[in-house]
Design an enzyme around this catalytic site. Structure first.
Site, short mmCIF file in Angstrom:
data_model
loop_
_atom_site.label_atom_id
_atom_site.label_comp_id
_atom_site.label_asym_id
_atom_site.label_seq_id
_atom_site.Cartn_x
_atom_site.Cartn_y
_atom_site.Cartn_z
CB SER A 134 -1.09 -0.06 1.22
OG SER A 134 -1.54 1.24 1.55
CE1 TYR A 174 -4.18 -2.57 5.44
CE2 TYR A 174 -3.66 -0.65 4.92
CZ TYR A 174 -3.95 -1.81 4.70
OH TYR A 174 -3.78 -1.91 3.53
CE LYS A 199 -1.56 -4.57 3.58
NZ LYS A 199 -1.81 -5.78 2.90
P1 NAD Z 1 -10.93 -7.08 1.14
O1 NAD Z 1 -11.28 -6.89 2.53
O2 NAD Z 1 -12.17 -7.06 0.09
O3 NAD Z 1 -10.33 -8.45 0.63
C1 NAD Z 1 -9.37 -9.21 1.56
C2 NAD Z 1 -9.88 -10.75 1.60
O4 NAD Z 1 -9.19 -11.54 2.45
C3 NAD Z 1 -11.20 -10.74 2.04
O5 NAD Z 1 -12.24 -11.65 0.92
C4 NAD Z 1 -11.22 -11.44 3.27
O6 NAD Z 1 -12.32 -12.39 3.52
C5 NAD Z 1 -9.97 -12.35 3.13
N1 NAD Z 1 -9.27 -12.48 4.52
C6 NAD Z 1 -8.79 -11.85 5.50
N2 NAD Z 1 -8.04 -12.42 6.45
C7 NAD Z 1 -7.86 -13.64 5.90
C8 NAD Z 1 -7.33 -14.77 6.44
N3 NAD Z 1 -6.66 -14.86 7.67
N4 NAD Z 1 -7.35 -15.92 5.78
C9 NAD Z 1 -8.03 -15.98 4.51
N5 NAD Z 1 -8.74 -14.97 4.13
C10 NAD Z 1 -8.70 -13.88 4.64
O7 NAD Z 1 -9.75 -6.07 0.67
P2 NAD Z 1 -9.41 -5.29 -0.69
O8 NAD Z 1 -9.65 -3.99 -0.69
O9 NAD Z 1 -9.56 -6.27 -1.66
O10 NAD Z 1 -7.76 -5.62 -0.27
C11 NAD Z 1 -7.04 -6.60 -0.89
C12 NAD Z 1 -5.63 -6.20 -0.20
O11 NAD Z 1 -5.07 -4.91 -0.90
C13 NAD Z 1 -5.24 -6.19 1.35
O12 NAD Z 1 -4.15 -6.67 1.52
C14 NAD Z 1 -5.32 -4.80 1.45
O13 NAD Z 1 -4.70 -4.50 2.58
C15 NAD Z 1 -4.51 -4.27 0.02
N6 NAD Z 1 -4.74 -3.02 -0.12
C16 NAD Z 1 -6.12 -2.58 -0.30
C17 NAD Z 1 -6.44 -1.17 -0.66
C18 NAD Z 1 -7.82 -0.45 -0.67
O14 NAD Z 1 -7.90 0.65 -0.64
N7 NAD Z 1 -8.85 -1.36 -1.02
C19 NAD Z 1 -5.15 -0.23 -0.81
C20 NAD Z 1 -3.96 -0.78 -0.76
C21 NAD Z 1 -3.61 -2.05 -0.33
C1 WQD Z 2 -9.94 9.44 0.98
C2 WQD Z 2 -9.68 10.74 1.04
C3 WQD Z 2 -10.38 11.37 3.48
C4 WQD Z 2 -14.25 9.14 3.65
C5 WQD Z 2 -7.00 4.32 3.06
C6 WQD Z 2 -5.99 3.72 3.73
C7 WQD Z 2 -4.74 3.38 2.72
C8 WQD Z 2 -5.33 2.53 1.60
C9 WQD Z 2 -6.63 3.04 0.92
C10 WQD Z 2 -5.23 0.14 2.13
C11 WQD Z 2 -9.31 11.02 2.64
C12 WQD Z 2 -11.63 11.55 2.71
C13 WQD Z 2 -13.12 9.60 3.41
C14 WQD Z 2 -15.42 9.95 4.02
C15 WQD Z 2 -13.82 12.06 3.68
N1 WQD Z 2 -5.86 1.24 2.17
N2 WQD Z 2 -12.83 11.18 2.97
N3 WQD Z 2 -14.99 11.33 3.83
O1 WQD Z 2 -7.56 7.26 3.74
O2 WQD Z 2 -6.43 7.88 1.46
O3 WQD Z 2 -6.56 5.24 2.42
O4 WQD Z 2 -7.63 3.33 2.18
O5 WQD Z 2 -3.98 0.04 2.23
O6 WQD Z 2 -4.01 2.68 3.39
O7 WQD Z 2 -5.32 4.57 4.61
O8 WQD Z 2 -8.76 6.35 1.59
O9 WQD Z 2 -10.86 6.51 0.87
O10 WQD Z 2 -10.62 6.54 3.36
O11 WQD Z 2 -10.16 8.53 2.16
O12 WQD Z 2 -13.87 13.13 3.25
O13 WQD Z 2 -16.45 9.49 4.56
O14 WQD Z 2 -11.58 10.87 1.42
O15 WQD Z 2 -10.29 11.98 4.28
O16 WQD Z 2 -8.57 12.41 2.28
P1 WQD Z 2 -7.30 6.75 2.30
P2 WQD Z 2 -10.17 6.96 1.82
#
Ligand code: NAD
Ligand code: WQD
Length: 341
Positions: A124, A149, A153
């Site tokens: 991330s 969190y 990572k």
């Molecule tokens: P998500 O929660 O939709 O998907 C994660 C999946 O992992 C889910 O299906 C959950 O059931 C499964 N899971 C969790 N713990 C588990 C375990 N112990 N064993 C087996 N399965 C398990 O999340 P996502 O948004 O699809 O994110 C996927 C990956 O990307 C995560 O590692 C997240 O940290 C990373 N990521 C997400 C974002 C974002 O904004 N969505 C941004 C950066 C990184």
């Molecule tokens: C985006 C912008 C909020 C909700 C997070 C994690 C990051 C990554 C992605 C996993 C920000 C603003 C949000 C709301 C708002 N995940 N906001 N009202 O915080 O950039 O990133 O998700 O790795 O690690 O930190 O994403 O979508 O929560 O927020 O004003 O109800 O929207 O302040 O500026 P963020 P977000």
């Protein structure tokens, strides 16, 4: 290739599984469904007309995981499974370290036992922490994220680096995602957050569909063009394709060992106000909002330098902001209750 996808029923995982099947990879999804539904995978199979294998299991259950590796000759692992709510990680940090860090170690141990070396990790942008200037570049030293969190990572990236030092066959790719939004253009799969969404776009979409009254914009007094935070939003289909590009890169670079990190973003920051305006324009709806205090831990602005993925993975985010908004809305309006039908 035969690819094991942990967390493949989730938001990014399900879109990636779809792209993998379309690229003729064989897929085994391993997911404990703690934040997802098997329905996403049923729909992926309908959309692609291809089959996958699903195993319901936890990555910390090494006996079950081991059996999957016994039953299949796995070529590569794409590791999505994790807990991902930044706010929640401050309340229950041990669960985050247990799931994200210990879980990753369990997975790497089973991979090592079975001599599976190709590993693609969902990292991330949060790993850059507060210390680095924008745009973020892969050569920067990792920062100190404010959340458990984010720290999980950073720790897994460190574990990958140590594993590569100890095992000279290990081939790790760390994909640092910026802010994925949107859904498959069919509107059949998308993001289905449980409870009140933490992230901006799911919240906006739920306001538009009438499930929430209004959006809170967290702060309009940041040092940015319009005072709201800026982020690098990318379409989840572009992100999903980035994983296929990373697999292709591993295949094309058969001599590669070690760990390589790639930013997956567009290279552009967009403010919260601009996101709301873009959504309103794309779907012809008004989003009621009010400005509320800053959310603790939010950085004012960050975006990717996306050059490395472009030059080495031959990957670029190509979908527009309008696509991201229209596709979010198609998914949300066709599935107001997500996968709970
Ligand atoms: P998500 O929660 O939709 O998907 C994660 C999946 O992992 C889910 O299906 C959950 O059931 C499964 N899971 C969790 N713990 C588990 C375990 N112990 N064993 C087996 N399965 C398990 O999340 P996502 O948004 O699809 O994110 C996927 C990956 O990307 C995560 O590692 C997240 O940290 C990373 N990521 C997400 C974002 C974002 O904004 N969505 C941004 C950066 C990184
Ligand atoms: C985006 C912008 C909020 C909700 C997070 C994690 C990051 C990554 C992605 C996993 C920000 C603003 C949000 C709301 C708002 N995940 N906001 N009202 O915080 O950039 O990133 O998700 O790795 O690690 O930190 O994403 O979508 O929560 O927020 O004003 O109800 O929207 O302040 O500026 P963020 P977000």
């Amino acid at each position: 290739m035969k690819v094991l996808v942990t967390g493949g029923a989730g938001y990014i995982g399900s879109h990636t599984v779809l792209c993998l099947l379309q690229s003729n990879h064989q897929v085994i999804v391993y997911d404990n469904l703690c934040n997802s539904s098997e329905e996403s995978l049923t729909r992926v199979q309908k959309l692609t007309g291809k089959q996958l294998e699903f195993v319901e299991g936890d990555i910390r259950d090494t006996t079950k995981l081991d059996a999957v590796f016994d039953n299949h000759k796995i070529d590569a692992v794409i590791h999505f499974s994790a807990l991902k709510a930044v706010g929640e990680s401050a309340q229950i940090p041990l669960s985050y370290y247990q799931n994200n860090v210990h879980g990753s170690v369990c997975l790497l141990e089973v991979m090592q036992k079975h001599q599976v070396q190709n590993f693609i990790f969902s990292s991330s942008a949060t790993v850059y922490g507060e210390e680095n200037d924008i745009p973020y570049v892969e050569t920067m030293k990792l920062g100190t994220p404010s959340s458990a969190y984010g720290a999980s990572k950073v720790m897994v990236e460190r574990i990958m680096a140590d594993q590569a030092l100890a095992n000279n066959k290990f081939r790790g790719v760390s994909l640092r995602y910026f802010n994925p939004i949107g859904a498959h253009p069919s509107g059949i799969i998308g993001e289905d957050p449980k409870g009140i969404p933490n992230n901006l776009l799911p919240f906006v979409a739920q306001v538009a569909v009438g499930k929430r009254d209004k959006l809170s914009i967290f702060g309009d007094d940041y040092d940015t063009e319009d005072g709201s935070c800026e982020r690098d939003y990318l379409h989840v289909m572009d992100l999903a394709e980035g994983h296929v590009a990373a697999l292709d890169w591993l295949n094309a670079n058969s001599d590669f060992t070690g760990v390589e990190a790639f930013n997956l973003g567009t290279g552009k920051g967009i403010s919260v106000f601009k996101i709301v305006a873009a959504f309103e324009k794309a779907v012809h709806k008004t989003i009621p909002y009010h400005v509320s205090p800053r959310r603790s831990g939010d950085l004012s602005a960050f975006w990717a330098n996306a050059q490395k993925a472009s030059s080495q993975l031959n990957w670029q985010a190509k979908r527009s902001l309008n696509d991201m908004m229209e596709d979010t809305w198609r998914w949300q309006s066709n599935n107001p209750n997500g996968y709970d039908v």
